[in-house]
Design a protein around this motif. Structure first.
Motif, PDB file in Angstrom:
ATOM      1  N   GLY A 163       0.803  -1.135   0.095  1.00  0.00           N
ATOM      2  CA  GLY A 163       0.068  -0.147  -0.133  1.00  0.00           C
ATOM      3  C   GLY A 163       0.827   1.355   0.027  1.00  0.00           C
ATOM      4  N   ASP A 164       0.375   2.395  -0.618  1.00  0.00           N
ATOM      5  CA  ASP A 164       0.881   3.676  -0.837  1.00  0.00           C
ATOM      6  C   ASP A 164       0.762   4.208   0.612  1.00  0.00           C
ATOM      7  OD1 ASP A 164       1.155   3.235  -3.462  1.00  0.00           O
ATOM      8  OD2 ASP A 164      -0.556   4.542  -3.804  1.00  0.00           O
ATOM      9  N   ASP A 165       1.827   4.838   0.977  1.00  0.00           N
ATOM     10  CA  ASP A 165       1.919   5.699   1.991  1.00  0.00           C
ATOM     11  C   ASP A 165       2.002   5.160   3.362  1.00  0.00           C
ATOM     12  OD1 ASP A 165       2.834   8.284   2.610  1.00  0.00           O
ATOM     13  OD2 ASP A 165       1.076   9.083   2.472  1.00  0.00           O
ATOM     14  N   THR A 166       2.296   3.484   3.507  1.00  0.00           N
ATOM     15  CA  THR A 166       2.226   2.940   4.482  1.00  0.00           C
ATOM     16  C   THR A 166       3.687   2.621   5.001  1.00  0.00           C
ATOM     17  OG1 THR A 166       2.384   0.886   3.573  1.00  0.00           O
ATOM     18  CG2 THR A 166       0.001   1.564   4.097  1.00  0.00           C
ATOM     19  N   THR A 167       4.068   2.752   6.377  1.00  0.00           N
ATOM     20  CA  THR A 167       5.151   2.851   6.840  1.00  0.00           C
ATOM     21  C   THR A 167       6.491   2.208   6.166  1.00  0.00           C
ATOM     22  OG1 THR A 167       4.323   3.164   9.070  1.00  0.00           O
ATOM     23  CG2 THR A 167       6.675   2.570   9.109  1.00  0.00           C
ATOM     24  N   VAL A 168       6.144   0.454   5.837  1.00  0.00           N
ATOM     25  CA  VAL A 168       7.313  -0.273   5.452  1.00  0.00           C
ATOM     26  C   VAL A 168       7.395   0.072   3.740  1.00  0.00           C
ATOM     27  CG1 VAL A 168       8.116  -2.511   5.144  1.00  0.00           C
ATOM     28  CG2 VAL A 168       7.190  -2.070   7.324  1.00  0.00           C
ATOM     29  N   CYS A 169       6.283   0.380   3.502  1.00  0.00           N
ATOM     30  CA  CYS A 169       6.239   0.294   1.822  1.00  0.00           C
ATOM     31  C   CYS A 169       7.007   1.754   1.645  1.00  0.00           C
ATOM     32  CB  CYS A 169       4.706   0.450   1.330  1.00  0.00           C
ATOM     33  SG  CYS A 169       3.851  -1.005   1.482  1.00  0.00           S
ATOM     34  N   THR A 170       6.671   2.747   2.403  1.00  0.00           N
ATOM     35  CA  THR A 170       7.219   4.027   1.931  1.00  0.00           C
ATOM     36  C   THR A 170       8.769   3.856   2.238  1.00  0.00           C
ATOM     37  OG1 THR A 170       5.635   5.165   2.899  1.00  0.00           O
ATOM     38  CG2 THR A 170       7.487   6.465   3.021  1.00  0.00           C
ATOM     39  N   PRO A 191      -2.124  -2.093  -5.286  1.00  0.00           N
ATOM     40  CA  PRO A 191      -3.463  -2.370  -5.733  1.00  0.00           C
ATOM     41  C   PRO A 191      -4.320  -0.797  -5.809  1.00  0.00           C
ATOM     42  CG  PRO A 191      -3.249  -3.683  -3.627  1.00  0.00           C
ATOM     43  CD  PRO A 191      -2.050  -3.100  -3.989  1.00  0.00           C
ATOM     44  N   GLN A 192      -3.521   0.165  -5.236  1.00  0.00           N
ATOM     45  CA  GLN A 192      -4.144   1.405  -4.961  1.00  0.00           C
ATOM     46  C   GLN A 192      -4.041   2.141  -6.580  1.00  0.00           C
ATOM     47  OE1 GLN A 192      -1.376   0.619  -2.972  1.00  0.00           O
ATOM     48  NE2 GLN A 192      -3.233  -0.081  -1.678  1.00  0.00           N
ATOM     49  N   ASP A 193      -5.160   3.065  -6.828  1.00  0.00           N
ATOM     50  CA  ASP A 193      -5.348   3.505  -8.159  1.00  0.00           C
ATOM     51  C   ASP A 193      -4.211   4.688  -8.412  1.00  0.00           C
ATOM     52  OD1 ASP A 193      -6.054   6.030  -6.583  1.00  0.00           O
ATOM     53  OD2 ASP A 193      -8.355   5.659  -6.903  1.00  0.00           O
ATOM     54  N   LEU A 194      -4.258   5.229  -9.734  1.00  0.00           N
ATOM     55  CA  LEU A 194      -3.287   6.204 -10.136  1.00  0.00           C
ATOM     56  C   LEU A 194      -3.377   7.631  -9.381  1.00  0.00           C
ATOM     57  CD1 LEU A 194      -3.411   5.797 -13.862  1.00  0.00           C
ATOM     58  CD2 LEU A 194      -1.758   4.948 -12.174  1.00  0.00           C
ATOM     59  N   GLY A 195      -4.444   7.832  -8.914  1.00  0.00           N
ATOM     60  CA  GLY A 195      -4.701   9.079  -8.022  1.00  0.00           C
ATOM     61  C   GLY A 195      -3.744   9.073  -6.748  1.00  0.00           C
ATOM     62  N   SER A 196      -3.907   7.828  -6.168  1.00  0.00           N
ATOM     63  CA  SER A 196      -3.236   7.451  -4.837  1.00  0.00           C
ATOM     64  C   SER A 196      -1.800   7.602  -5.044  1.00  0.00           C
ATOM     65  CB  SER A 196      -3.514   5.999  -4.198  1.00  0.00           C
ATOM     66  OG  SER A 196      -3.065   5.834  -3.078  1.00  0.00           O
ATOM     67  N   HIS A 197      -1.382   6.600  -6.163  1.00  0.00           N
ATOM     68  CA  HIS A 197       0.154   6.521  -6.672  1.00  0.00           C
ATOM     69  C   HIS A 197       0.607   8.062  -7.048  1.00  0.00           C
ATOM     70  CE1 HIS A 197      -0.016   2.591  -6.589  1.00  0.00           C
ATOM     71  NE2 HIS A 197      -0.055   2.162  -8.018  1.00  0.00           N
ATOM     72  N   SER A 224      -0.179  10.992  -5.752  1.00  0.00           N
ATOM     73  CA  SER A 224       0.169  11.598  -4.196  1.00  0.00           C
ATOM     74  C   SER A 224       1.187  11.121  -3.597  1.00  0.00           C
ATOM     75  CB  SER A 224      -1.244  11.538  -3.452  1.00  0.00           C
ATOM     76  OG  SER A 224      -2.331  12.140  -4.099  1.00  0.00           O
ATOM     77  N   PHE A 225       1.385   9.905  -3.548  1.00  0.00           N
ATOM     78  CA  PHE A 225       2.484   9.080  -2.839  1.00  0.00           C
ATOM     79  C   PHE A 225       3.786   9.578  -3.439  1.00  0.00           C
ATOM     80  CE2 PHE A 225       4.256   4.803  -2.304  1.00  0.00           C
ATOM     81  CZ  PHE A 225       4.845   4.882  -0.992  1.00  0.00           C
ATOM     82  N   GLY A 271       8.800  11.979  -3.397  1.00  0.00           N
ATOM     83  CA  GLY A 271       9.755  12.401  -4.545  1.00  0.00           C
ATOM     84  C   GLY A 271      10.012  10.915  -5.130  1.00  0.00           C
ATOM     85  N   LEU A 272       9.297   9.869  -5.311  1.00  0.00           N
ATOM     86  CA  LEU A 272       9.449   8.838  -5.928  1.00  0.00           C
ATOM     87  C   LEU A 272       9.906   8.853  -7.276  1.00  0.00           C
ATOM     88  CD1 LEU A 272       6.843   6.581  -3.998  1.00  0.00           C
ATOM     89  CD2 LEU A 272       9.315   7.022  -3.340  1.00  0.00           C
ATOM     90  N   ARG A 273      10.844   8.091  -7.781  1.00  0.00           N
ATOM     91  CA  ARG A 273      11.381   8.394  -9.137  1.00  0.00           C
ATOM     92  C   ARG A 273      11.093   7.038  -9.970  1.00  0.00           C
ATOM     93  NH1 ARG A 273      17.198   9.738  -9.214  1.00  0.00           N
ATOM     94  NH2 ARG A 273      17.243   8.134  -7.596  1.00  0.00           N
ATOM     95  N   MET A 274      10.699   5.966  -9.473  1.00  0.00           N
ATOM     96  CA  MET A 274      10.233   4.920 -10.455  1.00  0.00           C
ATOM     97  C   MET A 274       8.750   4.766 -10.810  1.00  0.00           C
ATOM     98  SD  MET A 274       9.969   3.907  -6.998  1.00  0.00           S
ATOM     99  CE  MET A 274      11.340   3.397  -6.471  1.00  0.00           C
TER     100      MET A 274
END
Length: 161
Positions: free
Chosen positions: A48-55, A80-86, A88-89, A94-97
């Motif tokens: 999931g986006d913006d969760t501790t370990v994933c971040t 599984p999150q949508d493009l809007g969530s991605h 924002s995340f 500043g994720l570059r991939m």
């Protein structure tokens, strides 16, 4: 849940919508694994986006992209999150991939990492230039992730073959 592709087997092909930060904007596009034949691809499935370990995981991969570039490898992150969530995340951290949206979890099921109750297991697949799985790690619990150094070591071993 489908069986996870094993080392030496062809990676299941897929096309997913995704996006990547470019000049501060989240540029949308379709990402087809088959279109990347000829280069190694790191597929990082995360819950999931913006969760501790994933971040922590994706920030680590993003800040280490030059190490992947040294092996001509691309890193795609899938959840599984949508493009809007991605979007924002990616902007927040500043994720570059590229972040790919597997909202129906079809690709996660195909790779055998969909998990009832939690959505999907944290997993990494290194897909060789020939489209086969060269290395994989599927976590039972998602509390840790494979570091850049581990992934680049396996990319180096892949290039020695």
């Amino acid at each position: 849940m489908a069986a996870s592709p094993q080392i030496g087997q062809p990676a299941p092909d897929f096309t997913l919508p995704g996006g990547v930060l470019k000049d501060g904007e989240f540029a949308h596009g379709d990402y087809a694994l088959s279109s990347r034949r000829g280069v190694p691809v790191v597929l990082a499935f995360y819950p999931g986006d913006d969760t501790t370990v994933c971040t922590k995981q994706l920030c680590s991969y993003s800040s280490g992209l030059e190490q992947f570039d040294g092996w001509d490898a691309e890193v795609w992150a899938i959840s599984p999150q949508d493009l809007g969530s991605h979007a924002s995340f990616a902007a927040k951290h500043g994720l570059r991939m590229p972040l790919l949206a597997d909202t129906g979890r079809e690709v996660a099921r195909t790779f055998g990492v969909a998990a009832p109750g939690i959505g999907l297991r944290r997993a990494v697949f290194l897909v060789g230039p020939d489209g086969t799985v060269r290395w994989r790690h599927v976590a039972l619990l998602g509390a840790t992730y494979q570091p850049v150094e581990t992934l680049t070591r396996h990319l180096a071993e892949m290039s020695d073959r």
